[in-house]
Each structure stands twice: as C-alpha cells, then as structure tokens.
Design an enzyme around this catalytic site. Sequence first.
Site, short mmCIF file in Angstrom:
data_model
loop_
_atom_site.label_atom_id
_atom_site.label_comp_id
_atom_site.label_asym_id
_atom_site.label_seq_id
_atom_site.Cartn_x
_atom_site.Cartn_y
_atom_site.Cartn_z
N ASP A 549 72.43 10.99 37.88
CA ASP A 549 73.06 10.59 39.22
C ASP A 549 73.40 9.19 39.12
OD1 ASP A 549 73.77 9.82 41.74
OD2 ASP A 549 72.38 11.36 42.63
N HIS A 550 74.71 8.71 39.05
CA HIS A 550 74.65 7.29 38.88
C HIS A 550 74.62 6.43 40.08
CE1 HIS A 550 76.31 3.86 36.67
NE2 HIS A 550 77.37 4.44 36.20
N ARG A 551 74.20 6.96 41.10
CA ARG A 551 73.78 6.28 42.39
C ARG A 551 72.52 5.96 42.27
NH1 ARG A 551 74.57 10.68 46.79
NH2 ARG A 551 73.62 11.81 45.12
#
Length: 577
Positions: A549-551
């Site tokens: 998850d790039h967040r």
Amino acid sequence: MATLEIKVPDIGDFTDVSVIELLVKPGDTVQAEQSLLTVESDKASMEIPSSHAGVVRQLLVALGDKVRQGSSLLLLDVADEASAPVIPVAMASPQESGEKPAPALAGTALPATQTVATEAIEVRVPDIGDFKDVSVIEVMVKVGDTVRLEQSLITVESDKASMEIPSNAAGIITEVKVKLGDKINIGDLLAMLQGSKTPAVAATLLADQKAAPVSDQKPAPALASQALTAPSSVADQAPSVAVPTHQPGALTMGLPHASPSVRKFARELGVPLAEVKGSGLKGRIIDPDVQSFTRSVMSGALQTLAIAAQQAAKPAAAAGTAAVASTSAGLGLIPWPKVDFAKFGPIERKELSRIKKISAANLLRNAILIPAVTNHDDADITDLEAFRIATNQENDKGGIKVTMLAFLIKACVAALKKFPDFNSSLDAESDNSALIYKQYYHIGFAADTPNGLMVPVIKDANKKGIFQISLEMGELAKKAREGKLSPTEMTGACFTISSLGGIGGRYFTPIINAPEVAILGVCKSTIQPVWDGKAFQPRLLLPLSLTWDHRVIDGAAAARFNVYLGQILGDLRRILL
Ligand code: CAO
C-alpha cells in the site's frame, strides 16, 4: 420454562435447501428474529430467524443437511410466558393480513382506557457467557426511542464474535449509559427506560406507539403528554399512561433489521445499514444486500474517478463532460455491458457461492481504494529446498510434512520485524491519519477451496516452529476446504501470503487484504541459470511478488523487504542474527 421445537418457517419457493452455516450452538442465548442458520439454494442464500427468544438446547440439523418449510431445526428453552408466538418486527397488522392477533397479546390486551403503570427500569447487561470486557461497537438506541421487549440496544464485540444485547423491558429510553468503545461486563448498566417488564403491558404499551416514530429524538409526544395528564393513581406517583385497546399492529422499528454477522460485515465495509434495502424475510438485510450496496457505491466511485480523469485530460471539455455525466445518473461511465450470451451459443447460469460473493465485495473495495504497487523478485531457495526435503525424509514427528510455505511464513515474520511498517494498519478511526503498529505476528495464507478463496490465519507465527506451523497449516487448509473454519481462525492477520507454488506460474499481482498493508504472492520455483561471477550455476529460484500500500510503504522499503526476504530464504541462519 418450556422447550420448543423451532422449525423452518414459510420460506417461499425454497425446498430442500442446504444448510451452509450454523450461527448458533447449544447453550447460546438467542433473541426472537435472530438468525439461527443460513441455507442456500442454487438461486440464493437466506438466514432462518428464530421465532422465539430463548436458550438453544439442541441442534437438530448439521451442515449440509437439506431442509424445507416445517423441518425441525433446534430445541429452544424458552420462558413460559414467552412460549407463545412472537410478533415479528414490521409484520402486517392482523386486520390487514386477516390473521388472528398473536395469542399472547390477544389474550392479554387491556380494556380501553385502562391505566397502565410504567416504572423507571434499569437495563443491565445480562449473562453473556464467557464474554468479558467486550467493546461496545454499536449503540442502536438514543434517548426518546421507544423499544420493545427483547429489542437489541447495543452490539458488543469480542475477538471471537459480536452479539446484540437486548432490552429486558419495553418503554421509552430516558438515559443511555454506554457509548461506542466502552468495555462492558455482565451486570453493567446500559440504559434507563420508562416502561414495563411485564410482557402483556409491554406489548400493549408498544401497540400504542404505532404513531410515535421510534427513532424520534424526543420522547414520543403522545406518551409524554399522556404521562403528564394521566391520573396519578399508581403507587409512587409513577407516570402512567392511558392506553386504549389496540390490536398489535405494524411496529415500524427505526433500526435496520439484520443479524450480528451482517452488521459486522457491513461495518467492515463501512456500509451504513440504514441505507440498505433488505431483501430477506420481512425486509431483513442479508449479506447480498450489503454486497450490492457496496457494488453500487463502488461503481459510482469508479465512475467519479473516470470523470475526474476525463476532466484532467480535457480541461476545456470538463464542463461539458460533467453536464453529460449529470444527465446519465450523475456519472460519466458507460454502463456494464449486458449481453444476451445465449444468442451466440448454449449457456448455463450458475449462482456464485456465498464465499465468492463476500470476497468479491472485499476484493473490489481493496482493489479500488488501495493505491497498490507490486514488486517482483526471486529468492534462491536451492539450499532451503534441499534442507526441506532432507527434513521430510528424517522427520519422525507423526508424519508432519514440512512445507515451503511454513518457511515462507517464518521468513516473512523476520522481515516484518525488520520492517515494522509492513506489520501496521492505517487507523481508520482517525481517517487514516495514523498507523497502528502490531506487536504480534499473525500470518494469513490464501487457501483454494471448492467454495472459493479463504484465508485462514496462523496466530503468533513468531512463537511457533516450522513443524508446528506446517501442522497447523495442514489442519486449517483442510478445515477451509471442508467449510469448517471458524471466524476466529480467519481473522486477525497482519500480513498474508498467497502461494500458487504448488500449481505453477511465474509472477502475479495479489490484492491486499485490508486493513493489512501488504501481501506476498509466491509462484512455482524453477531451476534457472544464475551467474556466480565465473559461470552460470543451476539454482532453484522462487518467484516473489510483493504488493504494498503506497500510502504506508515506499518503493525503496518494498524493494528492501523483498531483498531481505530473499536473503533469509537463501540462508535461514540469518533469522538468528
Ligand atoms: N514451488 C514449487 N513447488 C512448490 C512450491 C513452490 N513455491 N510450493 C509448493 N510446491 C509443491 C510442494 O513441494 C508439493 O509438492 P509435492 O506434493 O511433490 O511434495 C506441492 O507443491 C503441494 O505443496 P504443499 O503441500 O506444500 O502445499 P502448499 O503449502 O504449496 O499449499 C495451500 C497449501 C493451502 C496454500 C494450497 O493448497 C492452496 O490452496 N494454494 C492456492 C492459494 C491461492 O489460491 N492463492 C491465490 C489467491 S489470489 O486469488
């Protein structure tokens, strides 16, 4: 105390449907209308509610049994006064339906203008078995609401299950003593209400409340004013209510009508149940309703994203695009193609299994809402595979087969320890403005079953050895295939591994299992030529696909995670470092 045999009610056209889920067990306390089990035909699944409140004495059906209207389901111990049929929520009034009023109420209906005493009643947490310090996850009533006897007031949840706590009296809520997040135990005060515990009086009180909306913030006006003007002939000057005779009519409860499992499912998806239209018996909200609500919201979200993309690409035409969008249901995407496949050749339609429907909603949400990226890499497992084979040849521990997946689980635990961001979740309670770091290591693994994909969880994998993990995995995978996994065995994972190694393929892009932040996909290992600086050597390489998850995670951290995982799998002694 009486024992009733609870049977399958009228379930329409369903005959000989299979029992696919048992929602209660002997010893469980159930409320009237609480779901007892789920049945599935080739067309749909539905939950069968209890006609009475009581304690389950004995189940008369097992998973896989076929039932139809009138089949015996279970024996229920009920209080004597409760053994008469219960008035279902939102039933049609007897006058409308032509049915006789329910005996208990008909027989005890009070004469016109009789004064009925109400009292201030404490509603406390009843005996809820082994549940201790359970969290309040839903408060279903507020001050001024009219509640009926046995109506659910709050939902509590432990790590094992959720349950609704019913009211022991009917009346108007005057105080709510708990709030979301509170921990409660048996005997704790939940609410104060003005009403009666006597079923007959309670029913009559409620019958008179047809005109008063139960979800109204203020006390129901009719009742309040009557309380003020009624003769104070009752001991302790308790407010009393002049109650004209009423046949029990349609009680339009302000609460969405759904079982705890459906409520939990809706909460996980963030679905407001009040906005969901129930398609189950008597308007009951069932899983497919939650799923179709999610689908409609998601397709709206997708279409909105598409509009945004169109507008970004063509600023000049943006106004026009938006205008077109608003005329086509406010959105810009063309609808999903509806094709009459039969025009092109013979076809057969098969309903998706319940598990497939549930996972579809989850997968769709996770695929759309998580900005996910996948890194592919290879781990050299030549030595590890040799060690695994040798161990299996030596192994005298009751025939336990050591699997590659067990080593992968241990290696992932080591990597999660080194890169704690991968063992975190976004804090949804604070709109994802914080990370929650878990100090436990529960690893889920995808299991392919005849009914669809399931993800059992190896709990505390950091505390377990390879033999124990292999053994547990075998047991959990077997249970998954037989449809016998309990909710506890499928929840709490920090990170998931999806291994297609036994089947084949090179790389794939697994979808993250929210609220986890990463998932490892594993494919079939193959012997590849690897340059050692002087010559190509035949090495066994395991393809790894890490979706993250790039967040929460950056690309560099993901690459480091994969490299570290490869190092561990290349030489397991590194775990000791
Ligand atoms: N490379 C090559 N061979 C592998 C391997 C790998 N990465 N992983 C396992 N194998 C081999 C094993 O050596 C074993 O071979 P033998 O029978 O000759 O010993 C065979 O494949 C079966 O392996 P296993 O018994 O160790 O089972 P497993 O641990 O690989 O898998 C389970 C167990 C439950 C994960 C698996 O049955 C399964 O359901 N996999 C599918 C998961 C899935 O569907 N993922 C997709 C999710 S996204 O839709």
